[in-house]
Design an enzyme around this catalytic site. Structure first.
Site, PDB file in Angstrom:
ATOM      1  N   LEU A 165       0.819  -1.220   0.000  1.00  0.00           N
ATOM      2  CA  LEU A 165       0.000   0.000   0.000  1.00  0.00           C
ATOM      3  C   LEU A 165       0.853   1.269   0.000  1.00  0.00           C
ATOM      4  O   LEU A 165       0.371   2.348  -0.321  1.00  0.00           O
ATOM      5  CB  LEU A 165      -0.934   0.014   1.213  1.00  0.00           C
ATOM      6  CG  LEU A 165      -2.116  -0.964   1.175  1.00  0.00           C
ATOM      7  CD1 LEU A 165      -2.770  -1.061   2.558  1.00  0.00           C
ATOM      8  CD2 LEU A 165      -3.142  -0.536   0.129  1.00  0.00           C
ATOM      9  N   TYR A 212      -3.983   3.851  16.226  1.00  0.00           N
ATOM     10  CA  TYR A 212      -4.777   3.053  15.279  1.00  0.00           C
ATOM     11  C   TYR A 212      -6.164   3.675  15.069  1.00  0.00           C
ATOM     12  O   TYR A 212      -6.627   3.834  13.929  1.00  0.00           O
ATOM     13  CB  TYR A 212      -4.871   1.630  15.829  1.00  0.00           C
ATOM     14  CG  TYR A 212      -5.882   0.746  15.146  1.00  0.00           C
ATOM     15  CD1 TYR A 212      -5.681   0.308  13.835  1.00  0.00           C
ATOM     16  CD2 TYR A 212      -7.030   0.317  15.818  1.00  0.00           C
ATOM     17  CE1 TYR A 212      -6.614  -0.505  13.215  1.00  0.00           C
ATOM     18  CE2 TYR A 212      -7.955  -0.502  15.202  1.00  0.00           C
ATOM     19  CZ  TYR A 212      -7.751  -0.911  13.897  1.00  0.00           C
ATOM     20  OH  TYR A 212      -8.670  -1.720  13.296  1.00  0.00           O
ATOM     21  N   LYS A 220      -8.073   5.325  11.691  1.00  0.00           N
ATOM     22  CA  LYS A 220      -9.384   4.938  11.154  1.00  0.00           C
ATOM     23  C   LYS A 220     -10.268   6.178  10.965  1.00  0.00           C
ATOM     24  O   LYS A 220     -11.006   6.281   9.997  1.00  0.00           O
ATOM     25  CB  LYS A 220     -10.045   3.902  12.065  1.00  0.00           C
ATOM     26  CG  LYS A 220      -9.334   2.550  12.038  1.00  0.00           C
ATOM     27  CD  LYS A 220      -9.350   1.966  10.637  1.00  0.00           C
ATOM     28  CE  LYS A 220      -8.677   0.617  10.527  1.00  0.00           C
ATOM     29  NZ  LYS A 220      -8.735   0.037   9.172  1.00  0.00           N
TER      30      LYS A 220
HETATM   31  C1  15L Z   1     -10.265  -3.835  15.729  1.00  0.00           C
HETATM   32  O1  15L Z   1     -10.354  -2.791  15.093  1.00  0.00           O
HETATM   33  C2  15L Z   1      -9.243  -4.846  15.404  1.00  0.00           C
HETATM   34  O2  15L Z   1      -8.905  -4.855  14.030  1.00  0.00           O
HETATM   35  C3  15L Z   1      -9.635  -6.236  15.861  1.00  0.00           C
HETATM   36  O3  15L Z   1      -8.489  -7.057  15.803  1.00  0.00           O
HETATM   37  C4  15L Z   1     -10.199  -6.215  17.287  1.00  0.00           C
HETATM   38  O4  15L Z   1      -9.188  -5.827  18.183  1.00  0.00           O
HETATM   39  C5  15L Z   1     -11.369  -5.254  17.342  1.00  0.00           C
HETATM   40  O5  15L Z   1     -11.021  -3.988  16.864  1.00  0.00           O
HETATM   41  C6  15L Z   1     -11.950  -5.108  18.755  1.00  0.00           C
HETATM   42  O6  15L Z   1     -12.134  -3.978  19.208  1.00  0.00           O
HETATM   43  O7  15L Z   1     -12.266  -6.119  19.368  1.00  0.00           O
END
Ligand code: 15L
Length: 261
Positions: free
Chosen positions: A49, A133, A137
């Protein structure tokens, strides 16, 4: 049959939905890791990416994109920046340059993880990320909106709770989405007429939900699975409470305290 690009195709979430998606679509599977288990009807198209030219090559000629690519949990900034900021930008930019108008973006509950579990929130609350993270998003959702409104694309951002065959603990009883319910939402993102940029929650019909998913219902979503059917098992396995209020009282759970996960 439409040809659809699935990024992050080697990941665990993609593996859960691929069998359902390929009944309806010709899938082009992209990942920087090898996708070893492609079957008839699936084409493998590796790409990093971070490399816009490579992303343009895999985007070329598809009817729509399901963007699951990038880093899927908390990590250091360099990792998140490369995979989820630069990578997500390259994906939308490649789509624009190649004339692909439909994108389903796999957002996450961690974009709103600092809302309290005691509150029920709709999809149009302001973001409240619980991690780097989660910030990435929220950035992806913002990019989706930009490309939709400025470049006439049609984008659905799905704030996915947790996609697994079944919910594994108390927190997941609130946020779990079954693979078939998630695929129903993805199909809405790929097919529903008149979408500009919409945000929905990727969640099944869970009695303990923290989310008002009426925007998804408006677009035609009718979840068929319920986390409550697995409640006894999930509660027995649960590690909550952790003793840290930030994790125990907020929707994002451990992401609200973790530095790296
Ligand atoms: C997410 O965004 C993750 O990609 C996944 O692995 C989980 O950790 C999930 O959230 C969650 O909050 O359980």
């Amino acid at each position: 049959m439409k040809r659809i690009l699935l990024t992050g195709a080697a990941g665990s979430a993609a593996s859960l939905i691929r069998p359902l998606l390929r009944a309806e679509y010709r899938l082009r599977l992209s990942d920087r890791k090898p996708v070893a288990d492609a079957v008839a009807g699936e084409e493998v198209a590796p790409a990093d990416l971070g490399d816009l030219a490579a992303v343009r090559a895999v985007v070329r000629g598809v009817d729509g994109i399901i963007h699951f690519g990038g880093y899927s949990v908390e990590a250091d900034w360099e990792t998140i920046h490369a995979a989820n900021i630069v990578g997500c930008y390259n994906l939308f930019e490649a789509a624009r340059l190649e004339g692909v108008r439909r994108v389903v973006f796999a957002s996450s509950n961690h974009a709103i993880g600092f809302y309290p579990r005691a509150q029920t929130i709709p999809a149009d609350v302001s973001v409240r990320p619980d991690s780097r993270y989660g910030v990435s998003k929220a950035f992806g959702e913002a990019l989706g909106s930009l490309y939709a409104w400025k470049y006439d694309m049609e984008v659905l951002s799905i704030r996915i709770g947790n996609v697994l065959d079944k919910p594994v603990d108390a927190r997941r009883l609130s946020i779990w989405v079954s693979p078939r319910d998630l695929v129903q939402l993805i199909r809405i993102g790929l097919e529903a007429p008149g979408i500009r940029h919409e945000i929905v929650y990727g969640v099944s019909d869970n009695r303990r939900t923290w989310w008002d998913n009426s925007n998804a219902a408006r677009l035609g979503y009718k979840p068929v699975d319920r986390s409550e059917d697995f409640a006894a098992e999930a509660l027995a396995a649960d590690g909550d409470p952790t003793g840290d209020d930030r994790a125990d009282l907020n929707q994002g759970g451990g992401f609200c305290v973790a530095e790296t996960m």
